[in-house]
Design an enzyme around this catalytic site. Sequence first.
Site, mmCIF file in Angstrom:
data_model
loop_
_atom_site.group_PDB
_atom_site.id
_atom_site.type_symbol
_atom_site.label_atom_id
_atom_site.label_comp_id
_atom_site.label_asym_id
_atom_site.label_seq_id
_atom_site.Cartn_x
_atom_site.Cartn_y
_atom_site.Cartn_z
ATOM 1 N N ALA A 1 0.779 -1.372 0.097
ATOM 2 C CA ALA A 1 0.067 0.131 0.058
ATOM 3 C C ALA A 1 0.780 1.197 -0.032
ATOM 4 O O ALA A 1 1.911 1.615 0.713
ATOM 5 C CB ALA A 1 -1.095 0.148 1.260
ATOM 6 N N ASP B 1 3.071 14.611 -4.292
ATOM 7 C CA ASP B 1 4.154 15.147 -4.614
ATOM 8 C C ASP B 1 3.987 16.823 -4.832
ATOM 9 O O ASP B 1 3.030 17.107 -5.196
ATOM 10 C CB ASP B 1 4.519 14.735 -6.174
ATOM 11 C CG ASP B 1 4.728 13.236 -6.390
ATOM 12 O OD1 ASP B 1 4.865 12.760 -5.233
ATOM 13 O OD2 ASP B 1 4.808 12.848 -7.575
ATOM 14 N N GLN C 1 13.860 11.722 -5.778
ATOM 15 C CA GLN C 1 13.292 12.283 -6.960
ATOM 16 C C GLN C 1 12.706 13.820 -6.764
ATOM 17 O O GLN C 1 12.030 13.998 -5.387
ATOM 18 C CB GLN C 1 11.943 11.478 -7.332
ATOM 19 C CG GLN C 1 11.131 11.790 -8.421
ATOM 20 C CD GLN C 1 11.857 11.879 -9.806
ATOM 21 O OE1 GLN C 1 12.624 13.055 -9.966
ATOM 22 N NE2 GLN C 1 11.782 10.874 -10.564
ATOM 23 N N GLY D 1 10.198 16.472 -6.052
ATOM 24 C CA GLY D 1 9.031 16.518 -5.635
ATOM 25 C C GLY D 1 8.342 15.500 -4.783
ATOM 26 O O GLY D 1 7.228 15.310 -4.351
ATOM 27 N N TYR E 1 7.838 11.083 -0.106
ATOM 28 C CA TYR E 1 7.747 9.449 -0.526
ATOM 29 C C TYR E 1 9.107 8.853 -0.700
ATOM 30 O O TYR E 1 9.469 7.781 -0.167
ATOM 31 C CB TYR E 1 7.207 9.716 -2.141
ATOM 32 C CG TYR E 1 6.788 8.260 -2.794
ATOM 33 C CD1 TYR E 1 5.630 7.628 -2.863
ATOM 34 C CD2 TYR E 1 7.946 7.630 -3.667
ATOM 35 C CE1 TYR E 1 5.513 6.555 -3.359
ATOM 36 C CE2 TYR E 1 7.531 6.673 -4.460
ATOM 37 C CZ TYR E 1 6.368 5.872 -4.117
ATOM 38 O OH TYR E 1 5.992 4.845 -4.867
#
Length: 240
Positions: free
Chosen positions: A84, A89, A142, A144, A148
Amino acid sequence: MSKIALVTGGTRGIGAGISIALKQAGYKVAANYNSDSKTAEQFHAETGIPVFSWDVSNYESCEKGVAKVCEKMGGTIDVLVNNAGITRDSMLHKMDVSAWNKVICTNLNSVFNMTRLVISAMREKNFGRIINISSVNGLKGQVGQTNYSAAKAGIIGFTKALALESANKGITVNAIAPGYIATDMTNAIRDDIKEKITATIPMKRFGNVEEISNAVLFLADKKASFVTGVTLSVNGGQYL
Ligand code: CAA
């Protein structure tokens, strides 16, 4: 007897592919989802895989959810796929606190919540497979995605530490780091940015869901009994 597998976020995107692949390989599969009951019901109707709704970012909900799955499936969980995940972003200088917290809770705290609830039974049985879905962006970062990338990198540390704790208990703990896979999540990326990303992938394409579920099948199998604590990149050759 068939092994019982639980896939979080298992009714959509990469998770749906993993649930289906595990079922086809002979596992008794339960798929968790959070809120999209329409998609989950459709997934259940099409695949016959039982679906269970709870929020993996909440420990008490996980406790109730796992208990329900064990009762319905007739045993404890042999294979847990912590899949999940969400994105919120934004460049860090524009990111609000809720975008940070939501991603850390859903993508990282969930891995603690779910694994904490299945690990004791695995230790008792002397068998278990924990497969954590990380990301290429947890390995390389990454634009943005500070939230995450932090959560996905955290998953890798968790995986290595738990692999050490579990090595003498027949339990393997591994991560898969998918690259860009064609799903609703990546479909939401702006077209101009998608083009920039594709240019950085040596295979010059996004991956497909089956390319991730095949890696899950390998790690779940008894044949992978000496593989633990690794992060398997499945990303079309992206430079890390
Ligand atoms: N790769 C390369 N460059 C990128 C990029 C990417 N993924 N994302 C943004 N950039 C660049 C932009 O092109 C821009 O460059 P210039 O200043 O040279 O024009 C700069 O970063 C700033 O971006 P924006 O102008 O778009 O800034 P914004 O504030 O309008 O939007 C954003 C920021 C919402 C993060 C937007 O850029 C975006 O959506 N980026 C995509 C982020 C991304 O790749 N997310 C992955 C989602 S899929 C996933 O997470 C699954 C997985 O595990 C792989």
